[in-house]
Design an enzyme around this catalytic site. Structure first.
Site, PDB file in Angstrom:
ATOM      1  N   ASP A  54       0.828  -1.200   0.000  1.00  0.00           N
ATOM      2  CA  ASP A  54       0.000   0.000   0.000  1.00  0.00           C
ATOM      3  C   ASP A  54       0.866   1.253   0.000  1.00  0.00           C
ATOM      4  O   ASP A  54       1.991   1.264   0.517  1.00  0.00           O
ATOM      5  CB  ASP A  54      -0.922   0.011   1.219  1.00  0.00           C
ATOM      6  CG  ASP A  54      -1.942  -1.114   1.169  1.00  0.00           C
ATOM      7  OD1 ASP A  54      -2.252  -1.556   0.044  1.00  0.00           O
ATOM      8  OD2 ASP A  54      -2.409  -1.541   2.244  1.00  0.00           O
ATOM      9  N   TRP A 180      48.086  -2.099  -1.440  1.00  0.00           N
ATOM     10  CA  TRP A 180      49.239  -2.783  -2.019  1.00  0.00           C
ATOM     11  C   TRP A 180      49.917  -3.656  -0.957  1.00  0.00           C
ATOM     12  O   TRP A 180      50.117  -3.222   0.178  1.00  0.00           O
ATOM     13  CB  TRP A 180      50.245  -1.757  -2.562  1.00  0.00           C
ATOM     14  CG  TRP A 180      51.496  -2.411  -3.051  1.00  0.00           C
ATOM     15  CD1 TRP A 180      51.690  -3.040  -4.249  1.00  0.00           C
ATOM     16  CD2 TRP A 180      52.729  -2.538  -2.333  1.00  0.00           C
ATOM     17  NE1 TRP A 180      52.962  -3.551  -4.328  1.00  0.00           N
ATOM     18  CE2 TRP A 180      53.630  -3.255  -3.156  1.00  0.00           C
ATOM     19  CE3 TRP A 180      53.164  -2.118  -1.062  1.00  0.00           C
ATOM     20  CZ2 TRP A 180      54.937  -3.553  -2.771  1.00  0.00           C
ATOM     21  CZ3 TRP A 180      54.457  -2.418  -0.677  1.00  0.00           C
ATOM     22  CH2 TRP A 180      55.334  -3.121  -1.524  1.00  0.00           C
ATOM     23  N   LYS A 455      53.941 -11.470 -18.711  1.00  0.00           N
ATOM     24  CA  LYS A 455      53.442 -10.901 -17.453  1.00  0.00           C
ATOM     25  C   LYS A 455      53.139  -9.434 -17.728  1.00  0.00           C
ATOM     26  O   LYS A 455      54.048  -8.623 -17.909  1.00  0.00           O
ATOM     27  CB  LYS A 455      54.488 -11.043 -16.347  1.00  0.00           C
ATOM     28  CG  LYS A 455      54.034 -10.560 -14.978  1.00  0.00           C
ATOM     29  CD  LYS A 455      55.174 -10.697 -13.967  1.00  0.00           C
ATOM     30  CE  LYS A 455      54.764 -10.251 -12.573  1.00  0.00           C
ATOM     31  NZ  LYS A 455      53.896 -11.217 -11.908  1.00  0.00           N
ATOM     32  N   TRP A 456      51.837  -9.085 -17.762  1.00  0.00           N
ATOM     33  CA  TRP A 456      51.374  -7.753 -18.170  1.00  0.00           C
ATOM     34  C   TRP A 456      51.079  -6.946 -16.917  1.00  0.00           C
ATOM     35  O   TRP A 456      50.130  -7.222 -16.213  1.00  0.00           O
ATOM     36  CB  TRP A 456      50.118  -7.905 -19.024  1.00  0.00           C
ATOM     37  CG  TRP A 456      49.609  -6.660 -19.669  1.00  0.00           C
ATOM     38  CD1 TRP A 456      49.219  -5.507 -19.046  1.00  0.00           C
ATOM     39  CD2 TRP A 456      49.383  -6.458 -21.068  1.00  0.00           C
ATOM     40  NE1 TRP A 456      48.772  -4.598 -19.964  1.00  0.00           N
ATOM     41  CE2 TRP A 456      48.856  -5.156 -21.221  1.00  0.00           C
ATOM     42  CE3 TRP A 456      49.556  -7.256 -22.206  1.00  0.00           C
ATOM     43  CZ2 TRP A 456      48.512  -4.640 -22.473  1.00  0.00           C
ATOM     44  CZ3 TRP A 456      49.221  -6.726 -23.442  1.00  0.00           C
ATOM     45  CH2 TRP A 456      48.704  -5.437 -23.566  1.00  0.00           C
ATOM     46  N   ASP A 457      51.896  -5.914 -16.684  1.00  0.00           N
ATOM     47  CA  ASP A 457      51.800  -5.143 -15.445  1.00  0.00           C
ATOM     48  C   ASP A 457      51.122  -3.802 -15.686  1.00  0.00           C
ATOM     49  O   ASP A 457      50.989  -3.337 -16.826  1.00  0.00           O
ATOM     50  CB  ASP A 457      53.199  -4.935 -14.860  1.00  0.00           C
ATOM     51  CG  ASP A 457      53.219  -4.962 -13.341  1.00  0.00           C
ATOM     52  OD1 ASP A 457      52.155  -4.721 -12.727  1.00  0.00           O
ATOM     53  OD2 ASP A 457      54.278  -5.223 -12.751  1.00  0.00           O
ATOM     54  N   ASN A 459      51.313  -0.367 -13.217  1.00  0.00           N
ATOM     55  CA  ASN A 459      51.899  -0.002 -11.934  1.00  0.00           C
ATOM     56  C   ASN A 459      51.594   1.403 -11.444  1.00  0.00           C
ATOM     57  O   ASN A 459      52.289   1.913 -10.574  1.00  0.00           O
ATOM     58  CB  ASN A 459      53.420  -0.187 -11.985  1.00  0.00           C
ATOM     59  CG  ASN A 459      53.826  -1.601 -11.630  1.00  0.00           C
ATOM     60  OD1 ASN A 459      53.236  -2.230 -10.757  1.00  0.00           O
ATOM     61  ND2 ASN A 459      54.829  -2.118 -12.312  1.00  0.00           N
ATOM     62  N   CYS A 503      48.841  -8.456 -13.969  1.00  0.00           N
ATOM     63  CA  CYS A 503      49.503  -7.945 -12.763  1.00  0.00           C
ATOM     64  C   CYS A 503      49.270  -6.446 -12.699  1.00  0.00           C
ATOM     65  O   CYS A 503      49.205  -5.768 -13.721  1.00  0.00           O
ATOM     66  CB  CYS A 503      50.997  -8.252 -12.808  1.00  0.00           C
ATOM     67  SG  CYS A 503      51.951  -7.569 -11.424  1.00  0.00           S
ATOM     68  N   ASP A 525      52.168  -8.487  -4.535  1.00  0.00           N
ATOM     69  CA  ASP A 525      53.622  -8.357  -4.469  1.00  0.00           C
ATOM     70  C   ASP A 525      54.172  -8.877  -3.143  1.00  0.00           C
ATOM     71  O   ASP A 525      55.386  -9.055  -3.003  1.00  0.00           O
ATOM     72  CB  ASP A 525      54.026  -6.888  -4.631  1.00  0.00           C
ATOM     73  CG  ASP A 525      54.032  -6.440  -6.083  1.00  0.00           C
ATOM     74  OD1 ASP A 525      53.936  -7.302  -6.976  1.00  0.00           O
ATOM     75  OD2 ASP A 525      54.129  -5.219  -6.332  1.00  0.00           O
TER      76      ASP A 525
END
Length: 702
Positions: A54, A180, A455-457, A459, A503, A525
């Site tokens: 209602d 981090w 390994k593709w970072d 940062n 990463c 890390d």
């Protein structure tokens, strides 16, 4: 499976154990009906017949009940969709059609997954399609908005979904928070009235929160109802959990942090949100996790049936001071202990002798690698290992050939100082010329040497996310991520033998979106084996061990805290995911290398169970003893760690899970045979004692 009522206005999606139902009223109000245990279509229709509450002064009967609340009209909850056309803002949609993936429905263009439902609406030329797809017991939801008119549409906000929970008392909210080197830490607290908002305004998923929430009232690890939601987006994002005044709860989430604008849609243009996935489980948090893990292995992770190799990464051993001869020496040691993938980290390219130069120049440093990477890659392959490299394509140093040639290729605000973090700037990947440059550089790199792994970072966060000259620079936030995805897709298609790891200074870019394009992720890390127990415990709430990279590094721990731990403790901690080694093997003693070889051999044996098995969290890391169990077919593996033994008390037995109570199991470490019912109820002794002790126990059904 999608069931549709005879009137065509009630829909039911069902998986093996759960169902999801919604209903369209005669006034084109799309209401949420059910999300929970499996029900029949007749049950959904009965729910649809229930009237809205209602009217109450200052409240809306729609709030907390709509499947996808839009801006405008009698609504006061957070809108999932906010559109501005000229001077007009808001949405007044009308229902157009429904379509299902099995070819039924009232609209055209059917096909695809048989468990998909598409509901189409229109608002004066703005076409809005709500997508629902059932994959197992996970509901995938996303939204498409298309401008079919003749004037531009400003899309201020378009969330992927709003999830509505049933009426309960005492909701609790679980989330993964951190920073981090302290990512994926689990916290649970009562959900109070108002909104709880988590997300990232940093341009990437972020270390501060994973895009996942879970809600329950009284669930334990293995019992009780749990509702979970996870967003598949690798840029800025937001999830808002609202405890409404009438005690109802809704969860709204999607790409973008605020409502300042996503995109301008010119006539004929469209936008599709990322997927926001949700599940219901009555098996507690453990049951919810196992459902998430199975969903990702079956539908998200590329080549998930292929186990990930044991890797060595050179970063903690060498830092920037690398050379071809030094890497060759490390590779020999790595091969000797059984490593299967050797990865050269930062420092192989351009003028990269530190973190102030070289980013953007993705060609081998001629002083360190005078003939390029191929000679080293060939030696690594000759040692029986795969070869991998580290890259950070989305970043550039001011001291680089790329930046000197194209200073306008970075994100920046006209007339403002260009902020450098970690001595680097962010390339504006939304630009087509930047996309083509990176494609050319990376394609050439992967073609110049037999590279098996990247390994593709990523940062640093976005700070000066401007695009001078672009009439609607807000689209940079969306288009950067789209271009990142497209570049990964293009590279994977051109180089199918190459595996990719995501990463971002550790765990800063982990979500369902990036996991659909990468083979594993760098969890943190922080490689301290004790800290990692808590990080890995939180990570496992949503993501499987199959993608969780974990390294064994030197002791004392030189990166963070100087903690001293045994090789046994370090290996057992890291064997809970994709095992890697990151220490300086040239400094390890002969005894340490021999012990490491034994641990690597053991991991290879248990790897299929760890990476593909069902996971049970037996003991959380907050206590003195923590343990996790994996079950695959007749095999089970237990990884147990003891932080500290107190007062000389014996360590309690571990009550196991996932076993057949009517079967017997042999412990391969002791040769003892145990009844499944006994292990489930009374437990298994681990033999742990002292401080920072650890063990691996293998069980086989006999």
């Amino acid at each position: 499976m999608v069931d549709i009522a005879e009137n065509g206005r009630t829909w039911l999606l069902s998986g093996p154990t759960s169902s999801y139902a919604l209903h369209l009223t005669e006034a084109d109000e799309l209401l949420h009906l059910h999300w929970g245990p499996r029900i029949a279509l007749a049950d959904a229709e009965a729910l649809a017949e229930r009237p809205l509450p209602d009217y109450r002064p200052f409240e809306s009967p729609l709030d907390g009940r709509e499947e996808y609340p839009v801006e405008g009209g009698p609504r006061f909850v957070r809108p999932a969709l906010s559109v501005r056309t000229g001077e007009r803002r808001g949405t007044e949609w009308r229902f157009v059609s429904c379509e299902t993936g099995d070819g039924t429905g009232t609209g055209a263009g059917t096909g695809g997954d048989a468990g998909e439902l598409r509901l189409r609406f229109d608002d004066d030329g703005v076409a809005i399609t709500l997508h629902h797809r059932m994959r197992g017991d996970v509901v995938e939801r996303w939204v498409s908005v298309a401008n079919g008119g003749d004037t531009r549409v400003e899309l201020l906000r378009a969330d992927a979904a709003t999830w509505t929970l049933p009426e309960r008392e005492g909701w609790r909210l679980s989330q993964l928070h951190g920073r981090w080197a302290a990512e994926s830490l689990l916290t649970t607290a009562p959900l109070t009235y108002g909104e709880k908002v988590i997300g990232s305004r940093r341009g990437h998923t972020g270390h501060q929160h994973l895009p996942w929430v879970a809600l329950d009232t009284d669930a334990t690890e293995e019992r009780g109802e749990v509702y979970g939601c996870a967003l598949g987006w690798s840029g800025s994002w937001r999830i808002a959990v609202a405890h409404l005044p009438d005690a109802r709860v809704q969860i709204t989430g999607g790409a973008g942090w605020d409502d300042s604008g996503l995109l301008l849609l010119e006539p004929g243009e469209s936008y599709t949100t990322p997927v926001f996935a949700g599940l219901w489980s009555d098996g507690g948090f453990g049951g919810a996790s196992r459902t998430w893990h199975a969903y990702q292995r079956d539908h998200v992770i590329p080549d998930a049936e292929r186990d990930r190799p044991v890797l060595f990464n050179s970063w903690e051993a060498t830092g920037f001071g690398i050379s071809e001869d030094q890497q060759t020496a490390l590779a020999r040691h790595a091969a000797d202990i059984g490593v299967e993938l050797f990865v050269v980290d930062d420092g192989w390219f351009g003028a990269r002798t530190g973190d102030r130069a070289g980013l953007g120049d993705w060609t081998p440093n001629p002083d360190r690698f005078p003939q390029g990477l191929k000679p080293l890659a060939d030696r690594v392959h000759g040692l029986g290992m795969q070869f991998g490299i580290w890259v950070e394509p989305e970043m550039v140093n001011a001291d680089s050939d790329l930046y000197r040639a194209h200073p306008d290729w970075v994100q920046y605000q006209a007339g403002r100082r260009r902020t450098e973090l970690r001595n680097q700037l962010v390339l504006n990947l939304a630009r087509e010329d930047v996309q083509e440059y990176l494609w050319g550089q990376l394609d050439d790199l992967l073609s110049s040497a037999p590279v098996d792994y990247v390994k593709w970072d990523f940062n640093r966060c976005f700070t000066d996310a401007g695009w001078p000259g672009e009439p609607y620079p807000q689209r940079l936030w969306i288009d950067h991520v789209r271009a990142f995805y497209a570049l990964l897709d293009r590279l994977r298609a051109a180089h199918p033998q190459v595996a990719f790891e995501s990463c971002s200074g550790g765990g800063g870019r982990i979500d369902l979106g990036v996991l659909s394009r990468t083979d594993q992720v760098w969890t943190s890390d922080n490689t301290d084996p004790l800290d990692r127990l808590a990080i890995q415990h939180g990570f496992s709430q949503i993501h499987p061990a199959r993608v969780m990279a974990a390294w064994v590094t030197d002791s004392p721990n030189t990166q963070l805290n100087g903690r001293v731990s045994s090789l046994r403790f370090r290996f057992v901690s890291a064997m809970a995911g994709v095992l890697g080694v990151g220490g300086d093997l040239t400094g390890w003693t002969g005894e340490e290398l021999a012990e490491a070889r034994r641990w690597v051999e053991l991991y290879k044996e248990i790897r299929p169970v760890v990476q593909r098995g069902e996971q049970y969290r037996l003991r959380p890391p907050a206590g003195g003893q923590s343990a996790v169990q994996y079950v695959l077919g007749d095999e089970s593996v237990i990884l147990a760690c003891l932080q500290a033994q107190r007062f000389g008390e014996p360590v309690p037995a571990l009550r196991l899970r996932g076993l057949d109570p009517h079967a017997s199991y042999e412990c391969r470490e002791t040769g003892e045979v145990h009844r499944g019912a006994v292990l489930l109820h009374h437990g298994l002794r681990t033999g742990l004692k002292g401080d920072l002790d650890a063990t691996v126990l293998r069980l086989r059904r006999v």
